[in-house]
Design a protein around this motif. Structure first.
Motif, PDB file in Angstrom:
ATOM      1  N   ASP A 140      58.569  22.978  47.781  1.00  0.00           N
ATOM      2  CA  ASP A 140      58.938  24.060  47.401  1.00  0.00           C
ATOM      3  C   ASP A 140      59.102  25.001  47.050  1.00  0.00           C
ATOM      4  N   TRP A 143      62.205  24.532  44.875  1.00  0.00           N
ATOM      5  CA  TRP A 143      62.151  24.830  43.672  1.00  0.00           C
ATOM      6  C   TRP A 143      61.869  25.808  43.352  1.00  0.00           C
ATOM      7  N   TYR A 256      55.920  15.564  44.254  1.00  0.00           N
ATOM      8  CA  TYR A 256      55.461  17.351  44.828  1.00  0.00           C
ATOM      9  C   TYR A 256      54.023  17.466  43.849  1.00  0.00           C
ATOM     10  N   THR A 415      61.528  15.241  48.076  1.00  0.00           N
ATOM     11  CA  THR A 415      60.221  14.533  47.518  1.00  0.00           C
ATOM     12  C   THR A 415      59.869  12.367  47.494  1.00  0.00           C
TER      13      THR A 415
END
Length: 535
Positions: A140, A143, A256, A415
């Motif tokens: 995350d 991301w 995710y 992931t």
């Protein structure tokens, strides 16, 4: 080039609009929470499981159509060594939603999980699930970094504003409205953001394609004019790399928390599935404009533009090709519109990653390990603090590289090789246990590290067939990430089954059974026998 005042004013107006919608959604969320008797923490993280189909489709699509998606697509099509055939994100995104709708959405929504880590926690215990939760937190953060790079580079090029100012300002806006309203604010701001992305990008495309500095993209698709044809190619040497990337981007999305947060917040399991199926074609359509801009950039005689020679690729600025194309190939007022599209895309993904990280940390680490007796109010503060910290760390990392593709692939790699095989096993294979989970994790990560990671400067220690040196760097031609993922998947099944046999046949003493698989197996057998009797 001086400060672009009209552009700056337009961006301030846009940020005010998004922040206003976020505040409105937070007020609505607070009223709904006061009327409801549900857990307040769950209300923040999942919107009280009341997200409608229409809002769900918008927020699902907007989550994955981020700054990384838009700028990364343009970058991939533009780079001479890649091209359109390597810009697979719209296709992989659509396939992710379809697969997720078929195999994950209904199953997880019906069980009313709060996060995607709940089935791991239930089956393997809190310690193993905490380790996997850390992997999700890292993905995350990556991301957030990838999405912010797209906006920071665009605004700094077009508005002539400092890169750091652009990124920190955008991150601050996303953090504020995520703090205020949780999933409600995220979902409702996604609606206006997705509309803006769609309209703005399609408005920019005709101007870019009709620029006097660009040749007809239908001619440059197959002919070498200013650089290699933008259509790209896949040869025998890199076909396995292409397939590996395709699978990483398709199946990695399903690892995710962002994806599962959308399905878990749906008003019903059927709504969760339909949301995925409708969002699939939408993400494909939204991928067309950035690909066309990338094709136009590859067809441009940069010497004739204000950018000059050499080209962005030759200057090492391929990651900035989208803002450069908007700046040089469109009128100034159109380039401003393009900034709005990218800003909307960035915040629609950034807020989702922030809330995703907060969900995992508060629910699967803090509540279950650090403070089991934490009150609802305390958890709300933990969520807020996590949102701020993840935002700060993700924003700080955006200064390490200007390539969106690097962070996009890094996040999906985590992931894909770690979380996807684990999720499949915990949901669909009853034989799986803690022993298999740990061995699958160790083997998958070990193979990934030994295979090398060019983006992190890791040279391979394990050389697969076809591995060759290019410019002093070893490049793997084998599908190394898929090999790592499948090896981890097989390891989970094998090392789950072996201890089960050894303990159930009393080959090993029960005192050695750390994860109590013998008791778990007996309990499962008793449950099945009881079910058979009732039937």
């Amino acid at each position: 080039m001086g400060l672009n005042v009209p552009g700056l004013l337009a961006m301030i107006a846009f940020y005010a609009l998004v922040l206003g919608i976020g505040v409105w959604a937070s007020v609505r969320s607070r009223r709904a929470r006061d009327r409801s008797q549900e857990n307040r923490t769950e209300h923040i993280l999942l919107g009280n499981r009341g997200i409608s189909l229409a809002v769900g489709v918008f927020t699902m699509t907007a989550t994955f159509v981020g700054g990384g998606f838009i700028t990364g697509l343009t970058e991939a099509v533009y780079i001479p060594t890649l091209g359109l055939v390597w810009a697979v994100m719209p296709v992989t995104g659509a396939l992710s939603f379809i697969i997720g709708g078929l195999f994950f959405a209904k199953k997880m929504r019906e069980r009313k999980y709060v996060t995607m880590m709940d089935p791991f926690q239930k089956k393997y215990g809190i310690k193993i699930s905490a380790v996997l939760s850390v992997a999700l937190l890292i993905s995350d953060v990556i991301w957030v970094t990838g999405t912010l790079i797209g906006l920071g580079s665009t605004m700094s090029v077009i508005l002539d504003v400092s890169y750091s100012v652009c990124i920190w300002l955008s991150a601050a806006v996303a953090i504020v409205y995520t703090l205020l309203g949780g999933l409600y604010s995220v979902a409702y701001t996604d609606v206006i953001q997705l509309i803006l992305i769609f309209c703005s990008l399609w408005l920019c495309v005709p101007f870019v394609l009709m620029s006097p500095y660009s040749d007809d993209i239908t001619k440059t698709a197959h002919s070498f004019i200013y650089q290699a044809p933008w259509i790209g190619s896949v040869n025998k040497q890199n076909v396995w790399i292409w397939l590996d990337n395709f699978l990483v981007l398709t199946l990695g999305n399903l690892g995710y928390q962002d994806f599962h947060q959308r399905t878990l917040s749906a008003s019903s399991s059927s709504t969760a599935r339909i949301t995925c199926f409708i969002a699939a074609p939408m993400i494909f359509v939204l991928g067309i404009p950035p690909m066309l801009i990338g094709a136009a950039a590859a067809s441009t005689n940069w010497t004739m533009t204000e950018y000059g020679s050499p080209s962005p690729y030759e200057r090492g600025e391929a990651g900035l090709v989208l803002p450069i194309a908007l700046q040089c190939l469109t009128p100034s007022f159109i380039s401003i519109v393009g900034i709005g599209a990218i800003a909307a895309a960035v915040m629609s993904s950034t807020d989702s990653a922030l809330l995703s990280a907060a969900s995992i940390f508060s629910s699967n680490i803090y509540k279950t390990i650090l403070r089991k007796m934490a009150s609802d109010r305390e958890l709300q503060w933990v969520i807020r603090i996590t949102v701020v910290l993840v935002g700060i760390v993700g924003t700080s990392l955006s200064f390490l590289s200007n390539s969106v593709m690097v962070f996009w692939m890094l996040g999906s790699s985590i992931t894909y090789t770690v979380m996807f095989p684990q999720l499949i096993c915990v949901l669909y294979f009853n034989v799986c246990n803690g022993y298999g989970c740990i061995m699958g994790l160790v083997i998958g990560v070990l193979l990934k590290i030994l295979s090398g990671e060019p983006a992190l400067g890791l040279s391979p220690l394990l050389y697969y067939p076809g591995c060759s040196a290019e410019d002093g760097t070893y490049v793997q031609c084998a599908p190394v990430q898929t090999i790592a993922m499948l090896s981890g998947f097989i390891a989970i099944l094998i090392f789950s089954h072996i201890p089960l046999i050894l303990f159930n046949k009393d080959i090993l003493p029960e005192t050695w059974d750390v994860f109590r698989v013998k008791k778990s197996a007996c309990a499962e057998q008793d449950k099945q026998e009881a079910s058979a009797i009732l039937q």
